[in-house]
Design a protein around this motif. Structure first.
Motif, PDB file in Angstrom:
ATOM      1  N   GLN A 122       0.849  -1.181   0.000  1.00 53.82           N
ATOM      2  CA  GLN A 122       0.000   0.000   0.000  1.00 53.82           C
ATOM      3  C   GLN A 122       0.887   1.234   0.000  1.00 53.82           C
ATOM      4  OE1 GLN A 122      -2.659   0.569   3.409  1.00 53.82           O
ATOM      5  NE2 GLN A 122      -4.185   1.372   1.997  1.00 53.82           N
ATOM      6  N   ILE A 123       0.471   2.231  -0.784  1.00 47.68           N
ATOM      7  CA  ILE A 123       1.187   3.501  -0.817  1.00 47.68           C
ATOM      8  C   ILE A 123       0.640   4.352   0.311  1.00 47.68           C
ATOM      9  CG2 ILE A 123       1.717   5.518  -2.201  1.00 47.68           C
ATOM     10  CD1 ILE A 123       1.118   3.645  -4.648  1.00 47.68           C
ATOM     11  N   LYS A 124       1.523   4.958   1.080  1.00 50.65           N
ATOM     12  CA  LYS A 124       1.084   5.769   2.220  1.00 50.65           C
ATOM     13  C   LYS A 124       1.779   7.122   2.197  1.00 50.65           C
ATOM     14  CE  LYS A 124      -0.386   2.124   5.255  1.00 50.65           C
ATOM     15  NZ  LYS A 124      -0.438   1.682   6.644  1.00 50.65           N
ATOM     16  N   ASN A 125       1.225   8.047   2.986  1.00 54.22           N
ATOM     17  CA  ASN A 125       1.876   9.347   3.172  1.00 54.22           C
ATOM     18  C   ASN A 125       1.597   9.859   4.582  1.00 54.22           C
ATOM     19  OD1 ASN A 125      -0.683  10.531   3.184  1.00 54.22           O
ATOM     20  ND2 ASN A 125      -0.443  11.544   1.231  1.00 54.22           N
ATOM     21  N   ILE A 137       5.445  13.540   2.589  1.00 55.78           N
ATOM     22  CA  ILE A 137       6.292  12.448   2.114  1.00 55.78           C
ATOM     23  C   ILE A 137       5.451  11.204   1.824  1.00 55.78           C
ATOM     24  CG2 ILE A 137       8.448  13.225   3.174  1.00 55.78           C
ATOM     25  CD1 ILE A 137       7.901  11.320   5.490  1.00 55.78           C
ATOM     26  N   PHE A 138       5.944  10.388   0.895  1.00 51.68           N
ATOM     27  CA  PHE A 138       5.255   9.184   0.425  1.00 51.68           C
ATOM     28  C   PHE A 138       6.191   7.995   0.531  1.00 51.68           C
ATOM     29  CE2 PHE A 138       3.324  12.786  -1.545  1.00 51.68           C
ATOM     30  CZ  PHE A 138       1.974  12.484  -1.581  1.00 51.68           C
ATOM     31  N   TRP A 139       5.613   6.795   0.698  1.00 48.66           N
ATOM     32  CA  TRP A 139       6.372   5.559   0.732  1.00 48.66           C
ATOM     33  C   TRP A 139       5.434   4.399   0.423  1.00 48.66           C
ATOM     34  CZ3 TRP A 139       4.913   8.303   5.023  1.00 48.66           C
ATOM     35  CH2 TRP A 139       4.104   7.647   5.950  1.00 48.66           C
ATOM     36  N   ILE A 140       6.026   3.239   0.157  1.00 50.39           N
ATOM     37  CA  ILE A 140       5.236   2.017  -0.034  1.00 50.39           C
ATOM     38  C   ILE A 140       5.533   1.094   1.129  1.00 50.39           C
ATOM     39  CG2 ILE A 140       4.832  -0.020  -1.487  1.00 50.39           C
ATOM     40  CD1 ILE A 140       5.507   1.682  -3.916  1.00 50.39           C
ATOM     41  N   GLU A 141       4.454   0.537   1.677  1.00 55.15           N
ATOM     42  CA  GLU A 141       4.565  -0.333   2.848  1.00 55.15           C
ATOM     43  C   GLU A 141       4.022  -1.719   2.516  1.00 55.15           C
ATOM     44  OE1 GLU A 141       2.452  -0.101   7.118  1.00 55.15           O
ATOM     45  OE2 GLU A 141       3.598   1.694   6.547  1.00 55.15           O
TER      46      GLU A 141
END
Length: 173
Positions: A122-125, A137-141
């Motif tokens: 899931q892409i999160k911010n 900021i964004f990341w993939i978890e």
């Protein structure tokens, strides 16, 4: 109504009836530009990825939302209401382009990550938790393990601030 307007209206209605409204349609996007799930027979080699949304606990207002717009250069035709759509992806490296549009903030960018088989990503911010002046900021978890699989990155971000509206007022003396 003038007779010339009536004639035009009758001609227009006849043309629409003859040619049919069904013939009016949106432009077709070539299939080769659209994302399609892998045709992998063995599901054990596949993973999934989806966007993100966080609501406020009391009013259920959207505090953060991310939609996936491209996977590996192929359009998903996803819009914000489909943020939780799961996309099947093959294991291996992928580039995912995203759009975030909540709380008068619009942001977009691309994240690259390696998908492992049978995992859910899931892409999160940090939009819902960030304070004024903090970067978005964004990341993939990896949802299965809680592991963050990409570096946390800032993207192009635009704020849509409401402009004051001035209404002229005439005061009589």
């Amino acid at each position: 109504m003038k007779s010339s307007h009536k004639i035009f209206l009758v001609i227009f209605i006849n043309l629409v009836t003859c040619f049919g409204i069904q013939k009016l349609s949106y432009a077709q996007i070539p299939e080769e530009l659209l994302y399609k799930a892998p045709k992998e027979v063995d599901i054990t080699h596949l993973a999934t990825i989806k966007g993100f949304q966080k609501n406020s606990p009391v009013l259920k207002l959207i505090k953060a939302r991310i939609s996936i717009t491209y996977i590996d250069g192929k359009a998903t035709l996803n819009d914000s209401k489909d943020w939780n759509k799961n996309y099947l992806i093959a294991s291996g490296f992928h580039k995912v382009k995203i759009i975030s549009n909540a709380q008068k903030v619009f942001s977009y960018g691309m994240l690259t990550f390696e998908a492992k088989p049978q995992q859910v990503y899931q892409i999160k911010n940090n939009q819902a938790e960030k304070k004024k002046g903090d970067d978005l900021i964004f990341w993939i978890e990896n949802i299965n393990t809680g592991e963050i699989v990409t570096p946390k990155e800032s993207f192009n971000t635009y704020t849509n601030q409401t402009q004051p509206t001035y209404t002229p007022v005439i005061l009589n003396k």
